[in-house]
Structures are given as C-alpha cells and as structure tokens.
Design a protein around this motif. Structure first.
Motif, short mmCIF file in Angstrom:
data_model
loop_
_atom_site.label_atom_id
_atom_site.label_comp_id
_atom_site.label_asym_id
_atom_site.label_seq_id
_atom_site.Cartn_x
_atom_site.Cartn_y
_atom_site.Cartn_z
N UNK A 75 -10.46 -2.33 3.81
CA UNK A 75 -9.06 -1.98 4.12
C UNK A 75 -8.18 -2.78 3.16
N UNK A 76 -7.31 -2.09 2.40
CA UNK A 76 -6.51 -2.74 1.35
C UNK A 76 -5.05 -2.76 1.74
N UNK A 77 -4.41 -3.89 1.52
CA UNK A 77 -2.96 -4.01 1.79
C UNK A 77 -2.31 -4.82 0.69
N UNK A 78 -1.01 -4.58 0.50
CA UNK A 78 -0.20 -5.34 -0.46
C UNK A 78 0.90 -6.05 0.29
N UNK A 79 1.14 -7.33 -0.04
CA UNK A 79 2.18 -8.09 0.65
C UNK A 79 3.57 -7.57 0.31
N UNK A 81 4.82 -3.87 -1.18
CA UNK A 81 4.52 -2.59 -1.80
C UNK A 81 5.60 -2.14 -2.76
N UNK A 82 6.77 -2.77 -2.70
CA UNK A 82 7.80 -2.45 -3.70
C UNK A 82 7.39 -3.00 -5.06
N UNK A 83 6.57 -4.03 -5.04
CA UNK A 83 6.10 -4.63 -6.29
C UNK A 83 4.80 -3.96 -6.74
N UNK A 84 3.83 -3.83 -5.82
CA UNK A 84 2.54 -3.23 -6.19
C UNK A 84 1.96 -2.51 -5.00
N UNK A 85 1.41 -1.32 -5.25
CA UNK A 85 0.72 -0.55 -4.22
C UNK A 85 -0.78 -0.57 -4.52
N UNK A 86 -1.60 -0.50 -3.44
CA UNK A 86 -3.04 -0.53 -3.64
C UNK A 86 -3.70 0.54 -2.78
N UNK A 87 -4.59 1.30 -3.45
CA UNK A 87 -5.36 2.33 -2.75
C UNK A 87 -6.82 2.19 -3.20
N UNK A 88 -7.69 1.86 -2.22
CA UNK A 88 -9.11 1.67 -2.52
C UNK A 88 -9.31 0.74 -3.72
N UNK A 89 -8.55 -0.29 -3.76
CA UNK A 89 -8.71 -1.31 -4.80
C UNK A 89 -7.94 -1.03 -6.08
N UNK A 90 -7.37 0.16 -6.26
CA UNK A 90 -6.62 0.49 -7.47
C UNK A 90 -5.17 0.05 -7.27
N UNK A 91 -4.76 -0.96 -8.02
CA UNK A 91 -3.43 -1.55 -7.88
C UNK A 91 -2.51 -0.92 -8.92
#
Length: 740
Positions: A75-79, A81-91
């Motif tokens: 399970x991936x999360x970003x602190x 998301x306005x700075x960086x989004x992550x989906x299945x490890x792809x930032x």
C-alpha cells in the motif's frame, strides 16, 4: 516548505518509535514478514514534467534468506500529494517541495524521502562590460554574474555565481574564479560556467592598452648603451603616442629587470654599473616590453681594430688597419699612429703604422698595443688566383629540401686549385625561391633562381697596379625548385597486351601538394620488368610491345613519385563466339551470356567476364559481368569488345504471360457457318491484350471444322472437333460441334 519539513520529520520519528517498540520479527513465525525495505533508501531528486521514479520495495520473510519483491502488493502513500503522487511505487512529481513516500505491507512500513523541483532551463552570464577588456582594468569591471532559471518555480532566477564551476578556454589570456576575471595577456577566451546541468558562456577579448614601449635616455630612444665601470645613468620608459592619444611615461609603474645583476642593476629606470661585461635591461608594463643592451667596459680596456674579423689577402695586396680606443662611454679615439703594431710572421705579412702587406703564402697574427691593452686579428695570405670555379653549376630541389652549397675553388697560376669555400659570400637572386642558411641552399617555392658566390668586398684592401683581382669575379649556381608531387594517378586496371602488338603507354596525371593536377604522360620515365615486354621508341613516341605470353610490371617515374601498372600479355584471339546473340527476357528474370574466344592454335578460353558489356538502355536491361536482367518492357543492345573485336547481343524484355483465356469454351455451328475466336492474354504487369491473331491454332479434325491463323473457325461437316490455340507458354481449347 517549512511546514512540509516539520511534518516529514514528525512522521519519520513516529515510524522509528514504532519500529523500536514493535519490531516486525518480535512475534514472527516462519513465513511471516519480518520487515520491508526499499532497494535504495537515498533521497530521490525528481524534475517536474521530465521524470518519474519507479521505487522497488522488498520484504524479508521469516525462515528465508532471499527477499521478496512486494512492490505491486504494498500500500503506497505520499505525505504530500501536491508535491508527489505514488501509484504502485511509481512516483510522479507535481510541484516543488519535499514529500515522504510510505510503503505498507502486512503491518511493516518503509519510507523514503523525495524532492521535486522544476527543471533548470538556462544559465545566463552577465557582465557590466560588453566583453572587451584592457589589461589594467579594475576588478569591479571584471566581475561576471551567473544567473540560473528554474528550481522552486519555473521562472525563478537565482544568482549562482559562487556555486557554479568556472573555466577559461585560454589561461594565457585570462583566468576566472567565482565570476571574478583576472586578465593575463592579449587574446580571446571563452568563459564558461556550469551548474545543475546548465552551461553558460561569455566571450571575452583582451587588448593591450599600449602597442609598444620605448626606453629613452635624455629624451632620446636608445637600443644599446656603452658605459664604463662606475657610470650611473637614468632611463625612462614611455608608451609612445598612438591613435591620437598622447604618450605616457610609465617609468615608475613598469617592472624593470636586468639579465645580470653583477654587471648592472636597475631600479625604477636608474642604472648602476658594477663590472665589465654585457647585460640586457628589460622593462615590462601591461603586456608590452622593451629591452636595451648594455656594454660595460673598463677605461681604456677596449681597443677596437678595423677590420675586426679575420681577413684574407692575396700576394702583394695591402690593407690599412685602424686602431681605436674608448676613452669614455660612446666616444672613440683613433690611436692607429700611437699604437705598437707587430706581425707574428714577417715572412707571411709585414705591418707598419697599421698598413699590412701580404708577402708570402701563410698566415700571421697582426697585433696592436696601446696603453697596456691590445687587440689582434688573423691575416691569411693566399697566392695569386686567375679565376674562381664551382664544383657544381646547377641543382634541382623539391620545395622544403636543402643541400650544401657547392665547393668554390680558386685557380692558381699553375692551374692548381685552392679551396675558398669558407671565404666566399653567397647571395640569392630571389630569397622567395631559394635562400642561403647555415652554409646550405634551402628551397622555398617553385621556380628557378641563380645564387652568386664572390669574395667579400674589402674597401681598405689595395691591389697592386695592373693586377687582375679575383675579388671582382663571381661564380653562379643555378637552382631549380620543384613542387613535391603528392601522387601519380594512372589506370585503375591492368594493361592488357597482345603478343606481337605494340600499344600506347598508360596516361598518367600528377597531383602536386598545392592541389594542381596535370597530364605528365609525355614526361614520365617508364621501365618494364622481365622479358615478356619491352619499351620501344616509335614515331609516336614511347610505346610498349608485347613479346611473350605472361605478365609484367610497368613502372613509371616522374620527379619524386613512381607508379606501377600490372601488365597482362595474351595470345591473339582469332575468333569470338557469343551465345546467344539475342535474348528474350521477362521483367525481373535473368540470363547468362557465354563468350568463347579461339586462339590460332585452336585452343579456346572463356571471355564472358572480360568483355566489359554495356547496355544501350539500362532502364530496359542491365548487365552485371555476364548476367543480363530484364528491368522493364522494351529492347536494348548489349555492346562489348575484346582485343578490338566488337561484340553485341540484342535483348528484348517482355512481360510474363500468366493466363490465356478464350471467350467461349464450346461452340455449336451449322455446316457452312463460321465464328471468330476472341482470346485474351493477361500479363504480370497487370496488362491484358486480345491475341487471337498472334496465337497458333490447330484443329483435331480439320474435316469437321478448320481454323485460320487469325482465329476464324469454319464449320465444314457434321461432327465434333477440338480447336487448340497456343500463345507463349499458355494454351486454350474450344470444343466445336457441327450439326444441321
């Protein structure tokens, strides 16, 4: 940015406490996940709009030594998301700032920090000046600023002068450090700054504020000074007026130096003489220099003789020598009459009051003494000579070559020779073609020049009345300078000859080093190896005659280059047979040509690959060695020759017949009736044609029905027959029934 940093630090701290208090392996059983971790925990730097980063996370499993890739299962999360989004490890970076990417799997957590920024698009160098400097410019005028666009925002411009890496393309012109330029010398240089993958350049030109310097003594320009020990004089350095500007005295600002401090010292232009000898004073200011030779002598130490160098006299000649002594700097006193003159060999030469007379062959040292100082020179006495001769009257050189000057001899009264090579002086009629350097003639450019050798002029030498002096005679030496040949270009193929026949020699072009090209066939010298062929002269010039079957090597030489042409000699071909003499091809199909040559003795040889076939229409039919290929519909003629015999083959290219169709396959006719057959031929080009008139027709029972050459069927009697037509390699059949 501050808020994000605090959030990330808090999250990192909570994660660390969680790992310490509740380690994943504390209650782990075999097959359970102990911990998870990234393959690379270093902070990731991402560029917005240009890069995304695929993170990989691995799990450490209880009871296993290998790690499991759980990137897709975590399970991936970003602190942020306005700075960086992550989906299945792809930032994927979205805006500038920092964020913590967290991967969670079966209660285990791993984090990595990412930083996003906009791409840097330009590094610009700015200067208060346009790029033209002069030595002596102030530091404030030599400052260059580096400004970087990009980073936190797309159009943010940041001064990175202190952070950039600076270089100069020419450190002899200028150096640069942290944007501060230091001028070194005249010239041009490119200043380069690099930072964050961006490069900025600035072209600079450094000029000298002054074109030259002069050293003056009492406002007079001087290039040398003669002083006595103990003298002191003051010099000054001046930058002369130029381009409308006034002259500028730089004595106090310039750098003064001496080549020998023990002879003369210099301080701000003030010279202090210390001992006898020679020294060179140099002054330098803002890239320009000037120098001055100083000759220091002790009082009355310098006694000068005129002539001052070894002199040659012929029997009976006299020379009036002069002695001078320096009583003070730059002043001479003639003491010839007061000096004591002596000759080391009165047999060879006598001296009286400075007048030297040549008496006999040999040499003598003439010495003058005055006031405790002396000076001497060597006198060599030669016999009376009738003329001058050279060991060589002419030579040829290539541009850039050199050779020793010829030996020059004087012819004595008894015709014996005296070597005068070391006594004569040489002069070139044109130094641009050939010059004289260190006893050699040096070829400079193409042309012809005459060098002249003569005995040196001696104004103070007196020749006895009535004598013919060789001093007025000259010897000439002709020098021809040729450009070097770069290459000789001859035929690409071997020279083919026939036994007993004579042929012209190959055409050869010469290419010189200056790029000129010329046919030099008539100038080349040819030789042939072996006894199979011979070079002979005819009314047409030089030719080559073949004597025996075999091979030879023909070598041509011109100036500094040679060329070799292989020679093949064969017997005379009496007959040539070409098979076939005409060819019909379909488009894209090929066929070989056979060519057989017959010698006088009946033996034969295959010539197919030696004919050199050419097509009259390569767009219809092409030829490669012996294979003919159909290209398009039409006709062409192949032409070739061997041993002067012309050969040809006619080629017809037709489309390929793929189908032949009759309009009717069965016919019923009454006796006496007739019917015209329609036949259509289809070709591989897509074309179709009615070809009944070109078809060959037959009837299985001509008594029932006959068929004309044009395809006309005539019913004659009751019965059945089969009409067959053939066109090319295709056939059609028509069943005909004749009935009332």
């Amino acid at each position: 940015m501050i808020r994000q940093t605090r959030v990330m630090r808090t999250l990192a701290l909570l994660l660390a406490i969680a790992v310490i208090v509740f380690p994943a392996h504390a209650f782990a059983a075999t097959g359970d996940v102990i911990s998870i971790s990234f393959d690379d925990t270093a902070k990731k730097e991402l560029v917005i709009g240009q890069s995304a980063k695929q993170l990989k996370v691995y799990a450490t499993v209880e009871g296993s030594t290998s790690k499991k890739d759980i990137t897709a299962s975590a399970v991936w999360t970003s602190s942020d998301e306005d700075v960086a989004q992550v989906i299945k490890g792809l930032v994927t970076p979205k805006s500038s700032g920092d964020s913590i990417i967290t991967a969670t799997y079966e209660g285990a957590i791993a984090t990595v920090e990412v930083s996003a920024s906009y791409p840097y698009t330009k590094l610009a160098l700015e200067s208060a000046k346009s790029g033209t400097y002069k030595l002596g410019d102030s530091e404030s005028e030599l400052k260059i600023t580096a400004k970087l666009t990009g980073g936190e925002e797309k159009d943010t411009v940041t001064d990175v002068t202190a952070l950039a890496t600076w270089t100069s393309s020419n450190s002899n012109v200028l150096t640069v450090e942290a944007g501060q330029v230091k001028l070194v010398g005249k010239g041009t240089a490119t200043i380069t700054a690099k930072y964050k993958g961006q490069t900025g350049t600035f072209k600079a030109s450094v000029e000298l504020p002054y074109s030259s310097l002069e050293i003056r003594e009492a406002d007079t320009k001087v290039s040398s000074l003669e002083l006595l020990v103990g003298d002191e004089t003051k010099l000054k350095s001046v930058a002369p007026a130029a381009g409308g500007s006034a002259e500028h005295e730089v004595t106090a600002d310039a750098e003064w130096s001496t080549s020998n401090e023990s002879i003369v010292s210099v301080e701000k232009g003030v010279l202090t003489v210390k001992s006898a000898g020679k020294a060179t004073i140099t002054v330098q200011y803002l890239g320009v220099t000037a120098s001055l030779d100083i000759y220091v002598r002790a009082p009355y130490e310098a006694l000068l003789l005129v002539p001052s160098e070894a002199t040659t006299l012929f029997l009976g000649e006299t020379i009036d020598m002069k002695a001078e002594v320096r009583d003070r700097a730059n002043s001479s006193l003639d003491v010839s009459a007061q000096s004591k003159w002596t000759s080391s060999s009165l047999l060879a030469a006598t001296v009286e009051g400075g007048k030297v007379t040549a008496k006999a062959l040999g040499s003598s040292t003439i010495k003058a003494e005055y006031g405790g100082i002396s000076k001497e020179i060597k006198i060599t006495v030669y016999p009376t000579l009738k003329s001058l001769e050279s060991s060589k009257t002419e030579t040829e050189l290539y541009k850039g070559e050199s050779e020793a000057l010829p030996k020059i001899s004087g012819l004595k009264l008894d015709d014996a020779k005296l070597d005068l090579s070391g006594d004569v002086k040489w002069k070139s009629g044109d130094d641009e073609i050939a010059s004289i350097e260190n006893g050699k003639v040096v070829a400079k450019s193409a042309g012809t020049v005459t060098l002249t050798a003569s005995l040196p002029e001696a104004p103070s030498v007196n020749t006895p009345s009535g004598d013919v002096s060789v001093r007025s005679k000259t010897v000439e030496f002709k020098v021809t300078v040729n450009e070097k040949i770069l290459v000789l270009i001859g035929p690409d193929e071997s020279l083919n000859l026939i036994v007993g026949e004579t042929s012209a020699l190959p055409t050869v072009n010469a290419v010189w080093e200056d790029g000129q090209e010329k046919d030099i066939s008539s100038l080349i010298t040819w030789t042939v190896s072996g006894a199979n062929a011979v070079i002979k002269k005819t009314d047409k010039g030089q030719e080559i005659k073949a004597l025996l079957k075999g091979s030879a090597s023909l070598k041509g030489t011109y100036l500094n280059k040679s060329i070799t042409v292989p020679v093949k000699i064969e017997q005379k071909i009496t007959k040539i047979v070409v098979e076939p003499t005409s060819i019909q091809l379909n488009i894209k199909s090929s066929k070989s040509i056979k060519v057989t040559g017959y010698y006088a003795d009946g033996s034969k040889v295959s010539l197919a690959s030696k004919v050199g076939w050419e097509s009259s229409n390569p767009l219809v039919a092409s030829i490669a060695t012996t294979s003919v290929k159909g290209i398009s519909e039409g006709t062409a003629t192949l032409s070739g020759s061997y041993q002067g015999q012309a050969l040809s083959v006619d080629v017809s290219v037709v489309p390929k017949l793929i189908k032949l169709t009759a309009a009717e396959k069965t016919l019923k006719l009454a006796p006496g009736a007739s019917s015209k057959i329609v036949v259509t031929a289809a070709f591989d080009t897509g074309a179709a044609a009615e070809v009944a008139a070109s078809t060959t027709w037959t009837s299985s029972k001509p008594s029932v029905a006959s068929v004309s050459a044009a395809g006309q069927i005539s019913a004659l009697a009751e019965g059945k027959t089969v009409i067959k037509g053939k066109y090319g390699n295709k056939t059609v059949t028509i069943s005909v029934t004749v009935k009332k």
